[in-house]
Scaffold this motif. Structure first.
Motif, mmCIF file in Angstrom:
data_model
loop_
_atom_site.group_PDB
_atom_site.id
_atom_site.type_symbol
_atom_site.label_atom_id
_atom_site.label_comp_id
_atom_site.label_asym_id
_atom_site.label_seq_id
_atom_site.Cartn_x
_atom_site.Cartn_y
_atom_site.Cartn_z
ATOM 1 N N HIS A 40 33.941 41.327 37.671
ATOM 2 C CA HIS A 40 32.663 40.624 37.765
ATOM 3 C C HIS A 40 31.592 41.625 38.188
ATOM 4 O O HIS A 40 31.913 42.783 38.434
ATOM 5 C CB HIS A 40 32.747 39.412 38.701
ATOM 6 C CG HIS A 40 33.078 39.719 40.136
ATOM 7 N ND1 HIS A 40 34.273 40.297 40.521
ATOM 8 C CD2 HIS A 40 32.379 39.530 41.286
ATOM 9 C CE1 HIS A 40 34.296 40.425 41.841
ATOM 10 N NE2 HIS A 40 33.150 39.976 42.334
ATOM 11 N N HIS A 42 29.446 41.961 40.810
ATOM 12 C CA HIS A 42 28.978 42.185 42.183
ATOM 13 C C HIS A 42 28.927 43.676 42.535
ATOM 14 O O HIS A 42 29.706 44.474 41.989
ATOM 15 C CB HIS A 42 29.878 41.433 43.171
ATOM 16 C CG HIS A 42 29.565 39.967 43.250
ATOM 17 N ND1 HIS A 42 30.419 39.045 43.823
ATOM 18 C CD2 HIS A 42 28.480 39.269 42.824
ATOM 19 C CE1 HIS A 42 29.869 37.839 43.749
ATOM 20 N NE2 HIS A 42 28.704 37.941 43.147
ATOM 21 N N ASP A 44 30.025 45.531 44.849
ATOM 22 C CA ASP A 44 31.229 46.224 45.327
ATOM 23 C C ASP A 44 32.313 46.291 44.243
ATOM 24 O O ASP A 44 33.410 46.790 44.491
ATOM 25 C CB ASP A 44 31.773 45.573 46.609
ATOM 26 C CG ASP A 44 32.000 44.084 46.465
ATOM 27 O OD1 ASP A 44 31.342 43.458 45.615
ATOM 28 O OD2 ASP A 44 32.843 43.531 47.199
ATOM 29 N N HIS A 45 31.994 45.806 43.045
ATOM 30 C CA HIS A 45 32.959 45.846 41.935
ATOM 31 C C HIS A 45 32.418 46.575 40.708
ATOM 32 O O HIS A 45 33.198 47.094 39.909
ATOM 33 C CB HIS A 45 33.371 44.423 41.525
ATOM 34 C CG HIS A 45 34.177 43.734 42.580
ATOM 35 N ND1 HIS A 45 35.550 43.632 42.529
ATOM 36 C CD2 HIS A 45 33.800 43.155 43.751
ATOM 37 C CE1 HIS A 45 35.993 43.005 43.618
ATOM 38 N NE2 HIS A 45 34.950 42.700 44.366
ATOM 39 N N ASP A 147 37.794 38.947 42.669
ATOM 40 C CA ASP A 147 37.563 38.146 43.878
ATOM 41 C C ASP A 147 38.004 36.692 43.702
ATOM 42 O O ASP A 147 37.599 35.814 44.461
ATOM 43 C CB ASP A 147 36.080 38.205 44.280
ATOM 44 C CG ASP A 147 35.743 39.525 44.962
ATOM 45 O OD1 ASP A 147 36.671 40.299 45.262
ATOM 46 O OD2 ASP A 147 34.545 39.782 45.188
#
Ligand SMILES: [Zn+2]
Length: 244
Positions: A40, A42, A44-45, A147
């Motif tokens: 996804h 975000h 942190d990804h 997540d």
């Protein structure tokens, strides 16, 4: 992040915050050509996407990926991290803003990454984000879940789907449970597949009102949290059902 090797190719699952020289580091781990995918969008990804030529993701994540990889967002992430963990393998704010965006390549439910002797299947599981995906490596009985299946899942962000949509995604993954034993989550240690049943029970207790929730605070906002055995879901009580 996970790096999965087949015979001919490797698959990098997620690119982290993008504050370290991930592209260079991956070359020290594998000699195979590397395909990159985001579970996804975000920060942190998908924060390191610009260090690669192209990255696969679900189209419903493209806007978040653009935002995460904007010059301003890259510079802010780099400068924040430099304060606490400066090192020679870090990407500076100046470097970060110069990096051209990676091309985003669309994928959909059922997409197969064939790495040579090893195939990973995309299962779309909206909830935490609208285009969240998990990747099933059935031959090795592993599922990489971004997540979607952390020990505590955030379902309270403004971009999360209604909680009942997330429940459908959990049940969809549960139907595939004969294909895996181990969950590799985006955060935390590997989990047994029985964990998904605990998540289902947790979400059902929220939706049927059995669990009212305790206050939950985070840097991304306040919410309520319910727990069932080892599963926890932080949710927004105003975003439980799809609005008709
Ligand atoms: Zn996330």
């Amino acid at each position: 992040m996970y790096l999965v090797e087949g015979k001919d190719k490797a698959l990098l699952i997620d690119t982290g915050l993008g504050v370290a020289k991930l592209g260079d580091f991956v070359k020290t781990l594998t000699r195979l050509p590397v395909t990159v995918v985001n579970t996804h969008g975000h920060p942190d990804h998908a924060g390191g996407n610009n260090q690669f030529k192209s990255v696969y993701a679900h189209p419903l994540e493209f806007a978040a990926i653009r935002q995460t990889n904007s010059a301003e967002s890259r510079k802010r992430a780099a400068e924040n991290m430099m304060k606490s963990a400066a090192g020679s393998d870090m990407v500076s704010g100046e470097e970060a803003v110069k990096m051209p965006a990676a091309e985003t390549l669309p994928l959909k439910d059922g997409h197969l990454f064939d790495l040579g002797g090893r195939k990973l299947e995309v299962i779309v599981t909206p909830g935490h984000t609208p285009g969240e995906i998990v990747l099933l490596d059935a031959a090795n009985r592993i599922v990489f879940t971004g997540d979607n299946d952390n020990s505590l899942v955030w379902l309270f962000l403004p971009t999360c789907t209604p909680l009942e949509v997330y429940l459908q995604s959990l049940k969809k993954l549960q139907q595939r449970a004969s294909g895996f034993d181990t969950i590799m989550p985006g955060h935390g240690a590997p989990l047994p597949k029985s964990f998904i049943g605990e998540q289902v029970a947790c979400v059902e207790a929220i939706l049927d009102g059995t669990c009212k929730g305790e206050p939950y605070k985070s840097f991304a906002g306040n919410a309520l949290v319910c727990r069932y055995k080892s599963a926890a879901v932080a949710f927004n009580p105003d975003n439980l059902r799809v609005k008709k």
